[in-house]
Design a protein around this motif. Sequence first.
Motif, mmCIF file in Angstrom:
data_model
loop_
_atom_site.group_PDB
_atom_site.id
_atom_site.type_symbol
_atom_site.label_atom_id
_atom_site.label_comp_id
_atom_site.label_asym_id
_atom_site.label_seq_id
_atom_site.Cartn_x
_atom_site.Cartn_y
_atom_site.Cartn_z
ATOM 1 N N GLN A 709 -11.168 56.752 -18.731
ATOM 2 C CA GLN A 709 -11.951 57.301 -19.826
ATOM 3 C C GLN A 709 -12.038 58.822 -19.770
ATOM 4 O O GLN A 709 -11.987 59.496 -20.799
ATOM 5 N N GLN A 713 -10.744 61.250 -22.879
ATOM 6 C CA GLN A 713 -11.573 62.223 -23.600
ATOM 7 C C GLN A 713 -10.974 63.629 -23.537
ATOM 8 O O GLN A 713 -11.003 64.371 -24.519
ATOM 9 N N ASN A 769 -14.058 55.334 -28.622
ATOM 10 C CA ASN A 769 -14.499 55.301 -27.226
ATOM 11 C C ASN A 769 -15.708 54.386 -27.041
ATOM 12 O O ASN A 769 -15.865 53.760 -25.989
#
Length: 864
Positions: A709, A713, A769
Motif C-alpha cells: 500500500q 500511494q 485504496n
Amino acid sequence: MSSSDDDAPLLKASRPSGLNPGVSIRFGPIDNEDVDMKDAANGVNGHAVGKRRARVSAGKQSYAEAESSEDEKPLSKKRRVSTKKQDDSDSEEDIPLARKANAAKLPRASETAIGEESDSDIPIERKLKKQKANIEKKAEQEAKAIRKAEATSLKKTSTEKAAANGKKPKANGVKTENGVGTKKIKAEPSTPVKKGKGKATPVKEESEDVEAAEEEEEYRWWEDPTKGDGTIKWTTLEHNGVVFPPPYEPLPKNVKMKYDGIPVVLEPEAEEVAGFFGSMLNSTHNVENPTFQKNFFDDFKAILKKTGGAKTQKGEPIDIKEFSKCDFKPIFEYYDAKRLEKKAMSAAEKKALKAEKDAAEAPYMYCMWDGRKQKVGNFRVEPPGLFRGRGEHPKTGKVKTRVQPEQITINIGKEAKVPPPPEGHKWKEVRHDQEGTWLAMWQENVNGNYKYVMLAANSDIKGQSDYKKFEKARELKKHIDRIREDYRVGLKSELMADRQRATAVYLIDKFALRAGNEKGEDEADTVGCCSLKYENVSLRPPNTVIFDFLGKDSIRFYDEVEVDPQVFKNLKIFKKAPKKEGDEIFDRLTTSALNKHLSNYMPGLTAKVFRTYNASYTFATLLKDMKAEGTVAEKVKQYNDANRRVAILCNHKRTVTAGHANQMEKLGDRIKGLRYQKWRVKMMMLDLDPSQKKKKGAKYFELDDDLDQAWIQEHQAFLVEEQKQKITKKFEKENEKLAAEGEKEMKPKELDERLAVLKDMEKKFQKENKTGKVEAEGKGQTIEKLENNVAKLEQRIETMSLQAEDKENNKEVALGTSKINYIDPRLTVVFTKKFNVPIEKFFSKTLREKFDWAIKSVDEDWEF
C-alpha cells in the motif's frame, strides 16, 4: 637466452587440463600482496601507481644470456628518453574513473521480474573460455585456407598468362622473397569490380534505374578501390575558418570573490579565471581535488601578478597567498542564477536563441572539398576554462588560456579566398597542404597538444579512415595463424629481446592490451603493454597474472587473467632481481620496435589492429551461428548478448557508473508501475462482470506481494504529477503555436481548468485504496477490450524486463566501445538485414551518418 635447468620444468610442462588462457578471471576484491616465489623478486607489489621514472639497473642480470647486439641491450642502457604521447588513437567512450557506488540498493528480482539462467552462478568469463579457444582455432584454420585459395588463384592466373604468351610458367607461379617462398598477396577489394581497359569501375546494381542516374549521382567512394591510394587528399578546398568563443563579460560590480572575508577587485583577465573556478563549485569531484586546487591556484597567482594584483574596493592592494582563504561562492551564486534563468526560459525563447546561434554558425558548418559539399566537425575554437583531464591527470585544474587568431594556422586551397581573421588580428600562417585533412590547427597551452579542425564523422574523408581501419583488420585474418605460431615459438626464444616481444604480442592478442608509449614527467602516468612497470604486474601460481595500472585516459585497468604456463614463467623472469618498483617489465622492447616487427607480416600492421580484428572476427563468428528469433526487443537483446561476449572476450571493460544502482531502481519502479496498471485493468474486468473471478480464478486478480500500500500511494502521487506535467507542456506548446501564427495566446485560467482533472484523479485513487475496487474507465468498455489491454501491458512488461536485464548485464562491459570502435559496423548492418531489425535500434542518427558507407555497402550475405 639459453634454456637453463631452472627453466626446464616449465618449458616441458604440459598445459593443465581444461586451461584456455585469454579470458579475464577477475572476481572479488583486489589482492594487494604479491606472490612470494623462489625465483621471483621478493617484496610487495603496491597497487598505487607512482610516477614513471627511468630504470637504473643495479648489478649484473641474474639470468645467463648470449652476447647480443646494441638492439638487444636493456633500454635503460640506451637512455630511453622519448616523451612522445601514446600513439594509440582508437576513439573510446570518455568514461572517467567511477567513484564508489552509493549505498542505494538494486531492486529485488521480484520488482523487475528478471530471471536468471540455471547456471547463472557460473561466471560468463569461464563459460566463454572454451568458446574463445574454438574461435581462435577456427581463425587460424581460415587463415591457412584463405592463403591457399589465393595462392591457387595466383598460380592459375600466372599459368593462363604464360600460356597466352607462349611462355613456360615458373615452377611455383608465385613470387618469393628471401628465397623462402613467402607469397606476395594482394588484398582484394571489398566489392566486385569490373575489369577492362583503363580504370577499374564498380559493378552497378541491377536495381539501379534511369531516373536515379539522371539525378545528382551519389558518391560511393567505398566502391572505388583506387580512392585514397595517393598522398594528395584534395585538389581544391574552400572554407570559412573557425568560430571563436564570445569575449568575456565582466561580473556585475556587486559580485566579487572574497579573500579572508574581504571582497576583491580584479582585472578582467584575472576575474575571468576566478570565474572559471567559481562557476564549477558544484563539481565537487574536481574542485575538492588537491591537485586541481593547487594547479588552479598556481596559475591564478601568476595571472594576478601579470595583471597588477588584487585590490580592495578602496583600491588598497591585497596579497592573495592562501587558497583556503579564497571564497568563490558569490561568483558561483551569480552563475548558478544565470543557469536557472536560462533553464526557466520558455521553449519558444530557447528555440529562438538556437535559431540565432545556428544562423551565425551556418557559414562555418560546411566546406567545399574537391567541389563536394562536406560537413565540418569541430569548427568552434575551444573556450578558455580549467583543464579537467581524465582520471588522475597531473595537470588537472590548470588554466586553458583563450586561443587567439595569431595562434591559428589555416589550411586552404591556393585559389580559394582566405577567411578574414577577427578585426585587428591576423592568422599565424596560411598553408596549402594537400596531404593534410585538417582545415585549421593551433597548439593549446596546457599539454602542448595540437588541436585540429577536421571534417565531420559522416564526411567522405572520415568514412574512408574508418573503412581503411576495418579493412586492415580484415587483412589481418589472412596472417593471424602465422603470427600466433611465431609468437608461441618466440616465447621460448634464447634472445631475451625476442622473448619479451613474443610475450608482449601474446598479451596484446589475448587480452587486448594497448601497446603503450613512453611518457614525459609532466604527462599523465598512463602505461600500456610495452611500458608496464614492475609494480603493475603481480603473479599468482600456477598461471594467474594480475594487471593493475592506469591505462588510456588515466582509467584504471585492473584484471586477473589466466595465461599460458610459458608466459607466466617469462613474466617471472622479466621481474627477477635486481628489478624493482619503477623498472620496466619489457625493458628491451619499444612500441615502435614492436610495430616494425608486426609490419613484416603485412604492411601497416600495428598492435592496435589486433583489438579491431579480434572484436570483429569474434562477432562475425557468433553472427554466423546466430538464430535471432522472437520480437524486435528479443532480437536486440540477442545482438547485445553477442556484443557483450565480444566485449568480455576482448576485455573491453568499464567501471560501474555511480548512478547505475539508481537507474536500475527507477527502471524497476517503471516495471512495477506497469504491473500495477495491469492489476487495475483486471479489476475493471470484475467491475464490468463479477463472474470473471470464477471463470479466471481468484489468483488471476490478486495484487503482487511487493506492490504494498505504501508503494501504491507513492506511485499514485507520481502518476498525478506526471499527468500535471503533460497537461502543462501541451498547454505551453499550443500557446507557442498560437504566438507563431500571430494569434492571441490562451490565458492561465485555461490551464487551471485543464488541471482540475487532477483533483478527480486523486479522489478516484483514494476511493480505490479504501474499497479495493476499480471502476471501469472509458466509454464502451468490454471484457474483450480489457483483455487486450492486459495482453499489451504484459508485452510492455516483458520488453522492459529484457531491457533491465540487458542493462544490469552490461554494467561492467563497454558495449558502446565494442560496437562503435572495434566491431566492423558492416557486421551490425548484416545483423539488421538478416533478422529484419531496424538499424535505428543499434545506431543513433549521428552513428548512422558516420557509418553511412557501411549501411549502403553490404547485404546480409557479406562476411568479415
